[in-house]
Scaffold this motif. Structure first.
Motif, PDB file in Angstrom:
ATOM      1  N   ALA A 260       0.840  -1.197   0.000  1.00 49.83           N
ATOM      2  CA  ALA A 260       0.000   0.000   0.000  1.00 49.83           C
ATOM      3  C   ALA A 260       0.873   1.244   0.000  1.00 49.83           C
ATOM      4  N   ALA A 261       0.227   2.383  -0.073  1.00 49.21           N
ATOM      5  CA  ALA A 261       0.911   3.671  -0.147  1.00 49.21           C
ATOM      6  C   ALA A 261       1.680   3.989   1.132  1.00 49.21           C
ATOM      7  N   HIS A 262       2.779   4.715   0.952  1.00 47.02           N
ATOM      8  CA  HIS A 262       3.540   5.238   2.094  1.00 47.02           C
ATOM      9  C   HIS A 262       3.644   6.748   1.947  1.00 47.02           C
ATOM     10  N   SER A 263       3.840   7.424   3.052  1.00 51.00           N
ATOM     11  CA  SER A 263       3.755   8.881   3.069  1.00 51.00           C
ATOM     12  C   SER A 263       5.055   9.615   2.765  1.00 51.00           C
ATOM     13  N   ASN A 264       6.170   8.910   2.515  1.00 49.50           N
ATOM     14  CA  ASN A 264       7.415   9.657   2.332  1.00 49.50           C
ATOM     15  C   ASN A 264       7.662  10.142   0.911  1.00 49.50           C
ATOM     16  N   ALA A 265       6.750   9.801  -0.027  1.00 47.54           N
ATOM     17  CA  ALA A 265       6.826  10.333  -1.397  1.00 47.54           C
ATOM     18  C   ALA A 265       5.502  10.055  -2.097  1.00 47.54           C
ATOM     19  N   ASP A 266       5.229  10.815  -3.143  1.00 49.79           N
ATOM     20  CA  ASP A 266       3.967  10.625  -3.862  1.00 49.79           C
ATOM     21  C   ASP A 266       3.891   9.286  -4.579  1.00 49.79           C
ATOM     22  N   ASN A 267       5.037   8.687  -4.844  1.00 52.10           N
ATOM     23  CA  ASN A 267       5.066   7.384  -5.521  1.00 52.10           C
ATOM     24  C   ASN A 267       5.639   6.289  -4.629  1.00 52.10           C
ATOM     25  N   ALA A 268       5.575   6.494  -3.312  1.00 53.26           N
ATOM     26  CA  ALA A 268       6.160   5.541  -2.370  1.00 53.26           C
ATOM     27  C   ALA A 268       5.155   4.467  -1.971  1.00 53.26           C
ATOM     28  N   TYR A 269       5.645   3.223  -1.923  1.00 45.61           N
ATOM     29  CA  TYR A 269       4.840   2.078  -1.484  1.00 45.61           C
ATOM     30  C   TYR A 269       5.693   1.226  -0.559  1.00 45.61           C
ATOM     31  N   PHE A 270       5.029   0.441   0.256  1.00 40.83           N
ATOM     32  CA  PHE A 270       5.750  -0.477   1.125  1.00 40.83           C
ATOM     33  C   PHE A 270       4.816  -1.622   1.487  1.00 40.83           C
ATOM     34  N   TYR A 271       5.323  -2.567   2.271  1.00 43.63           N
ATOM     35  CA  TYR A 271       4.508  -3.675   2.748  1.00 43.63           C
ATOM     36  C   TYR A 271       4.249  -3.484   4.234  1.00 43.63           C
ATOM     37  N   GLY A 272       3.018  -3.142   4.550  1.00 42.04           N
ATOM     38  CA  GLY A 272       2.635  -2.923   5.933  1.00 42.04           C
ATOM     39  C   GLY A 272       1.847  -4.091   6.480  1.00 42.04           C
ATOM     40  N   GLY A 273       1.335  -3.916   7.683  1.00 41.84           N
ATOM     41  CA  GLY A 273       0.585  -5.015   8.280  1.00 41.84           C
ATOM     42  C   GLY A 273      -0.099  -4.601   9.555  1.00 41.84           C
ATOM     43  N   GLY A 274      -0.283  -5.578  10.442  1.00 45.15           N
ATOM     44  CA  GLY A 274      -0.981  -5.347  11.690  1.00 45.15           C
ATOM     45  C   GLY A 274      -2.490  -5.363  11.501  1.00 45.15           C
ATOM     46  N   THR A 275      -3.204  -5.317  12.609  1.00 47.54           N
ATOM     47  CA  THR A 275      -4.659  -5.286  12.505  1.00 47.54           C
ATOM     48  C   THR A 275      -5.141  -3.959  11.936  1.00 47.54           C
ATOM     49  N   SER A 276      -4.251  -2.978  11.856  1.00 47.33           N
ATOM     50  CA  SER A 276      -4.584  -1.728  11.164  1.00 47.33           C
ATOM     51  C   SER A 276      -4.821  -2.000   9.688  1.00 47.33           C
ATOM     52  N   GLY A 277      -3.868  -2.683   9.065  1.00 46.62           N
ATOM     53  CA  GLY A 277      -4.036  -3.025   7.659  1.00 46.62           C
ATOM     54  C   GLY A 277      -5.234  -3.922   7.442  1.00 46.62           C
ATOM     55  N   ALA A 278      -5.436  -4.865   8.349  1.00 42.00           N
ATOM     56  CA  ALA A 278      -6.590  -5.763   8.241  1.00 42.00           C
ATOM     57  C   ALA A 278      -7.892  -4.969   8.302  1.00 42.00           C
ATOM     58  N   SER A 279      -7.949  -3.963   9.168  1.00 44.10           N
ATOM     59  CA  SER A 279      -9.142  -3.131   9.282  1.00 44.10           C
ATOM     60  C   SER A 279      -9.393  -2.360   7.992  1.00 44.10           C
ATOM     61  N   GLY A 280      -8.327  -1.848   7.390  1.00 42.94           N
ATOM     62  CA  GLY A 280      -8.472  -1.151   6.119  1.00 42.94           C
ATOM     63  C   GLY A 280      -9.026  -2.057   5.032  1.00 42.94           C
ATOM     64  N   LEU A 281      -8.568  -3.298   5.002  1.00 44.24           N
ATOM     65  CA  LEU A 281      -9.058  -4.242   3.997  1.00 44.24           C
ATOM     66  C   LEU A 281     -10.550  -4.513   4.182  1.00 44.24           C
ATOM     67  N   VAL A 282     -10.981  -4.685   5.412  1.00 44.48           N
ATOM     68  CA  VAL A 282     -12.402  -4.922   5.670  1.00 44.48           C
ATOM     69  C   VAL A 282     -13.223  -3.680   5.344  1.00 44.48           C
ATOM     70  N   ALA A 283     -12.695  -2.502   5.675  1.00 44.67           N
ATOM     71  CA  ALA A 283     -13.399  -1.265   5.327  1.00 44.67           C
ATOM     72  C   ALA A 283     -13.563  -1.137   3.824  1.00 44.67           C
ATOM     73  N   GLY A 284     -12.541  -1.535   3.078  1.00 46.31           N
ATOM     74  CA  GLY A 284     -12.655  -1.512   1.619  1.00 46.31           C
ATOM     75  C   GLY A 284     -13.734  -2.450   1.114  1.00 46.31           C
ATOM     76  N   CYS A 285     -13.804  -3.633   1.692  1.00 45.83           N
ATOM     77  CA  CYS A 285     -14.853  -4.593   1.311  1.00 45.83           C
ATOM     78  C   CYS A 285     -16.238  -4.027   1.612  1.00 45.83           C
ATOM     79  N   MET A 286     -16.399  -3.422   2.781  1.00 40.56           N
ATOM     80  CA  MET A 286     -17.680  -2.837   3.147  1.00 40.56           C
ATOM     81  C   MET A 286     -18.060  -1.709   2.196  1.00 40.56           C
ATOM     82  N   ALA A 287     -17.083  -0.933   1.779  1.00 38.05           N
ATOM     83  CA  ALA A 287     -17.355   0.167   0.858  1.00 38.05           C
ATOM     84  C   ALA A 287     -17.871  -0.345  -0.479  1.00 38.05           C
ATOM     85  N   VAL A 288     -17.296  -1.431  -0.969  1.00 35.32           N
ATOM     86  CA  VAL A 288     -17.770  -2.013  -2.233  1.00 35.32           C
ATOM     87  C   VAL A 288     -19.205  -2.496  -2.086  1.00 35.32           C
ATOM     88  N   LEU A 289     -19.501  -3.189  -0.992  1.00 32.09           N
ATOM     89  CA  LEU A 289     -20.877  -3.638  -0.747  1.00 32.09           C
ATOM     90  C   LEU A 289     -21.837  -2.453  -0.698  1.00 32.09           C
TER      91      LEU A 289
END
Length: 357
Positions: A260-289
């Motif tokens: 996902a996106a990282h904040s240190n540049a407009d084109n920066a990406y990294f591999y994150g995790g934790g239940t924070s990332g998991a929450s974002g994934l579920v929020a995305g699913c809910m948004a599609v529904l």
């Protein structure tokens, strides 16, 4: 990036909701049958049913110019640009696209030089946006808007979101359809509980992190009534070591190696995790529904996701019954919504929670 880079998204069985337009490729949003007949009707607190879904993210900061985020940013229709006037009369002058609750201004970006520390909101936004783009293609930025709510002061010595609940209140006032709180901890008093109760009464979906404290406990706000609590699993669909767990967990989602996106540049990406990332994934699913079924209640959409999960208790015997219903299967959740008379067929005895129809 290789295809394997997106395993966290592929694990959710995302649907392809874009259709091809001759000569333009497969990136044009389709009008689903639920919206066609409701083009001029009002719903969702007076908004048209085909208005963008507003996803509020209450977090530390946001790189608004990031390539992934910039086209998805919410614009307050009641503010007339940065004219120094509180046009909408909410006490927040020029909150044209969100608000910094902690510093009481409209600068939502990470403080200069601290982009690596204030990355979290950009990361969570990126996980949600990736799901939206994978489902709807280029049309996603027309169907969804991200409302950034900053709740960590630029001058804070520790990354503790002391103004998180005030941020939830602001998101509610701005008419958010979904509120993502990818954080947890602390004690929720009567005031904090009242805020989350208002969200529930308004029919708004609130998704929260179960916590990353290695313990059998779901922290607030995810633990409060009306919130959906998300724990985390690894690439083998086993609970991550740090993820909290317990009978109050509703769902799990990938919590490692989330690109996902990282904040240190407009084109920066990294591999994150934790239940924070998991929450974002579920929020995305809910948004599609919510986008496909904009007039469905929060309870119905939660039921759709919970009653169509892939159960994971058999892979997590030590945590059986403490990881919620399992892993979201978004394509199946959409099918679940199509015909209420057929929802009984989605029952699974292996699923530790859900409704029997």
């Amino acid at each position: 990036p290789s295809k394997l880079s997106y395993w966290a998204y592929e694990a959710l069985n995302l649907p392809d909701l874009a259709v091809a337009e001759p000569g333009k490729g497969k990136n044009v949003d389709r009008d689903n049958k639920n919206n066609k007949k409701n083009k001029d009707k009002k719903g969702r607190k007076g908004k048209a049913l085909d208005d963008p879904i507003i996803i509020a993210i209450v977090d530390d900061a946001f790189r608004l110019t990031h390539n992934d985020l910039k086209d998805f940013m919410y614009q307050n229709p009641l503010e007339r640009g940065e004219n120094g006037i509180d046009d909408d009369g909410n006490g927040k002058r020029d909150d044209t696209g969100g608000w910094d609750i902690s510093d009481n201004d409209n600068n939502l970006n990470p403080p200069a030089g601290l982009e690596d520390e204030y990355f979290h909101g950009t990361f969570v936004s990126g996980t949600i946006i990736t799901i939206l783009k994978k489902c709807f293609g280029e049309a996603a930025s027309e169907k969804f808007k991200i409302l950034p709510v900053k709740v960590l002061s630029d001058h804070s010595d520790v990354p503790v979101l002391l103004d998180g609940y005030r941020g939830i209140s602001y998101a509610l006032e701005q008419g958010a359809d979904i509120i993502c709180c990818a954080w947890s901890g602390g004690t929720a008093g009567s005031e904090e509980k009242a805020i989350v109760e208002k969200v529930r009464e308004a029919g708004i979906l609130l998704i929260g992190s179960a916590g990353n404290y290695y313990t059998e406990k779901v922290d607030a706000p995810a633990a409060l009534e009306g919130a959906l609590a998300v724990a985390g699993v690894d690439t083998s669909f086993r609970k991550t070591n740090e993820s909290n767990y317990g009978i109050d967990v509703d769902l799990v989602a990938p919590a490692v190696k989330i690109r996902a996106a990282h904040s240190n540049a407009d084109n920066a990406y990294f591999y994150g995790g934790g239940t924070s990332g998991a929450s974002g994934l579920v929020a995305g699913c809910m948004a599609v529904l919510k986008a496909v079924y904009p007039d469905a209640s929060a309870e119905t959409l939660q039921d759709a996701l919970i009653n169509t999960t892939t159960p994971l208790d058999h892979l997590n015997l030590s945590y059986s019954g403490k990881l919620g219903a399992g892993l979201p299967n978004l394509s199946t959740a959409l099918t679940f919504m199509e015909d209420p008379k057929l929802r009984c067929r989605y029952f699974s005895a292996e699923r530790s929670m859900g409704k029997i129809y």
